[in-house]
Design a protein around this motif. Structure first.
Motif, PDB file in Angstrom:
ATOM      1  N   THR A 133     -72.620  31.423 -59.177  1.00 51.63           N
ATOM      2  CA  THR A 133     -71.687  32.138 -58.671  1.00 51.63           C
ATOM      3  C   THR A 133     -70.285  32.352 -59.281  1.00 51.63           C
ATOM      4  O   THR A 133     -70.134  31.005 -59.606  1.00 51.63           O
ATOM      5  CB  THR A 133     -71.538  32.054 -57.186  1.00 51.63           C
ATOM      6  OG1 THR A 133     -70.963  30.852 -56.868  1.00 51.63           O
ATOM      7  CG2 THR A 133     -72.876  32.009 -56.410  1.00 51.63           C
ATOM      8  N   VAL A 134     -69.534  33.218 -59.175  1.00 48.51           N
ATOM      9  CA  VAL A 134     -68.214  33.223 -59.675  1.00 48.51           C
ATOM     10  C   VAL A 134     -67.460  33.850 -58.492  1.00 48.51           C
ATOM     11  O   VAL A 134     -67.723  34.777 -58.056  1.00 48.51           O
ATOM     12  CB  VAL A 134     -67.962  34.145 -61.060  1.00 48.51           C
ATOM     13  CG1 VAL A 134     -66.552  33.997 -61.352  1.00 48.51           C
ATOM     14  CG2 VAL A 134     -68.849  33.526 -62.136  1.00 48.51           C
ATOM     15  N   ALA A 135     -66.522  33.021 -58.148  1.00 49.18           N
ATOM     16  CA  ALA A 135     -65.462  33.442 -57.112  1.00 49.18           C
ATOM     17  C   ALA A 135     -64.385  34.238 -57.617  1.00 49.18           C
ATOM     18  O   ALA A 135     -63.962  34.272 -58.651  1.00 49.18           O
ATOM     19  CB  ALA A 135     -65.092  32.005 -56.485  1.00 49.18           C
ATOM     20  N   ALA A 136     -63.590  34.913 -56.507  1.00 47.80           N
ATOM     21  CA  ALA A 136     -62.615  35.626 -56.930  1.00 47.80           C
ATOM     22  C   ALA A 136     -61.232  35.005 -57.424  1.00 47.80           C
ATOM     23  O   ALA A 136     -60.628  35.616 -58.444  1.00 47.80           O
ATOM     24  CB  ALA A 136     -62.291  36.717 -55.434  1.00 47.80           C
ATOM     25  N   SER A 137     -60.972  33.964 -56.778  1.00 49.51           N
ATOM     26  CA  SER A 137     -59.973  33.008 -57.354  1.00 49.51           C
ATOM     27  C   SER A 137     -59.829  31.855 -56.538  1.00 49.51           C
ATOM     28  O   SER A 137     -60.630  31.550 -55.623  1.00 49.51           O
ATOM     29  CB  SER A 137     -58.498  33.872 -57.019  1.00 49.51           C
ATOM     30  OG  SER A 137     -58.389  33.876 -55.490  1.00 49.51           O
ATOM     31  N   THR A 138     -59.131  30.777 -57.117  1.00 53.17           N
ATOM     32  CA  THR A 138     -59.034  29.498 -56.315  1.00 53.17           C
ATOM     33  C   THR A 138     -58.293  29.952 -54.885  1.00 53.17           C
ATOM     34  O   THR A 138     -58.747  29.024 -53.999  1.00 53.17           O
ATOM     35  CB  THR A 138     -58.107  28.783 -57.155  1.00 53.17           C
ATOM     36  OG1 THR A 138     -56.908  29.266 -57.289  1.00 53.17           O
ATOM     37  CG2 THR A 138     -58.721  28.558 -58.582  1.00 53.17           C
ATOM     38  N   ALA A 139     -57.759  30.815 -54.479  1.00 54.66           N
ATOM     39  CA  ALA A 139     -57.240  30.929 -53.356  1.00 54.66           C
ATOM     40  C   ALA A 139     -58.333  31.823 -52.478  1.00 54.66           C
ATOM     41  O   ALA A 139     -57.947  31.755 -51.226  1.00 54.66           O
ATOM     42  CB  ALA A 139     -55.883  31.956 -53.370  1.00 54.66           C
ATOM     43  N   ASN A 140     -59.033  32.360 -53.032  1.00 53.99           N
ATOM     44  CA  ASN A 140     -60.232  33.270 -52.306  1.00 53.99           C
ATOM     45  C   ASN A 140     -61.634  32.789 -52.713  1.00 53.99           C
ATOM     46  O   ASN A 140     -62.236  33.763 -53.469  1.00 53.99           O
ATOM     47  CB  ASN A 140     -59.930  34.809 -52.563  1.00 53.99           C
ATOM     48  CG  ASN A 140     -60.654  35.497 -51.663  1.00 53.99           C
ATOM     49  OD1 ASN A 140     -61.470  35.238 -50.623  1.00 53.99           O
ATOM     50  ND2 ASN A 140     -60.383  36.825 -51.759  1.00 53.99           N
ATOM     51  N   GLU A 141     -61.942  31.603 -52.814  1.00 54.12           N
ATOM     52  CA  GLU A 141     -63.541  31.165 -53.101  1.00 54.12           C
ATOM     53  C   GLU A 141     -64.679  31.798 -52.160  1.00 54.12           C
ATOM     54  O   GLU A 141     -65.846  31.495 -52.743  1.00 54.12           O
ATOM     55  CB  GLU A 141     -63.520  29.715 -53.155  1.00 54.12           C
ATOM     56  CG  GLU A 141     -62.665  29.056 -54.101  1.00 54.12           C
ATOM     57  CD  GLU A 141     -62.637  27.633 -54.523  1.00 54.12           C
ATOM     58  OE1 GLU A 141     -63.914  27.180 -54.346  1.00 54.12           O
ATOM     59  OE2 GLU A 141     -61.532  27.124 -54.535  1.00 54.12           O
ATOM     60  N   ALA A 142     -64.279  32.352 -51.110  1.00 49.95           N
ATOM     61  CA  ALA A 142     -65.442  32.890 -50.287  1.00 49.95           C
ATOM     62  C   ALA A 142     -65.867  34.137 -50.928  1.00 49.95           C
ATOM     63  O   ALA A 142     -67.210  34.599 -50.497  1.00 49.95           O
ATOM     64  CB  ALA A 142     -64.962  33.010 -48.864  1.00 49.95           C
ATOM     65  N   VAL A 143     -65.219  34.883 -51.718  1.00 47.92           N
ATOM     66  CA  VAL A 143     -65.494  36.113 -52.257  1.00 47.92           C
ATOM     67  C   VAL A 143     -66.277  35.898 -53.520  1.00 47.92           C
ATOM     68  O   VAL A 143     -65.544  35.638 -54.490  1.00 47.92           O
ATOM     69  CB  VAL A 143     -64.509  37.364 -52.349  1.00 47.92           C
ATOM     70  CG1 VAL A 143     -64.773  38.657 -53.070  1.00 47.92           C
ATOM     71  CG2 VAL A 143     -63.777  37.693 -50.963  1.00 47.92           C
TER      72      VAL A 143
END
Length: 160
Positions: free
Chosen positions: A138-148
């Motif tokens: 999986t690849v997350a949206a950003s370090t501030a938004n790892e849930a997406v």
């Protein structure tokens, strides 16, 4: 019969040259350039359908033995936003059916996207390379938004 003599000579020469009993070459040669090729898992990454129109990231991932060090997982992203910082990880299961992270999140260096929209990252995990099972990246949206999750790919086992 005089005209067939040159044709017969040409055919005989071609036969002897192509079936030379004195020239032996192995029909198959084994290369050891990439010994892990037959034990490498591969995945194509894509953005989830519910992000269509917002994010269209893609890429690849692979997982292979790293000798006595464990298992190496390699990530390559494309069509990402330049300057982006994307956390990523290897999980058990399949995209949409997560059965748990493999290793710790800190084992996976953040994928930093360059000005061309590409990013690469790799992690060496202290586990024996799997020979069966279901795995995905999986690849997350950003370090501030790892849930997406902005990209996911199921790893296909090696073919022998």
């Amino acid at each position: 019969m005089t005209r067939s003599w040159p044709l017969l000579l040409a055919l005989s020469t071609a036969t002897v040259v192509s079936c030379n009993p004195f020239h032996h070459e192995d029909p198959v040669q084994v290369s050891t350039k990439d010994e892990t090729l037959n034990s490498r898992w591969h995945a194509n990454l894509a953005s989830p359908a519910d992000l269509a129109g917002a994010v269209q990231m893609n890429g690849t991932a692979s997982m292979a033995p790293a000798g006595s060090q464990g298992t190496t997982v390699v990530l390559a992203l494309a069509n990402a936003t330049p300057g982006g910082q994307h956390p990523w990880a290897l999980h058990r299961g399949q995209c949409g059916s997560d059965q748990g992270l493999i290793g710790s999140a800190s084992a996976y260096p953040v994928a930093a996207v360059g000005h061309d929209g590409h990013a690469t990252s790799s992690a060496t995990l202290p586990i024996e390379a799997p020979t069966s099972g279901s795995y995905f990246v999986t690849v997350a949206a950003s370090t501030a938004n790892e849930a997406v999750v902005v990209a996911c790919g199921n790893l296909a086992p090696p073919t022998l």
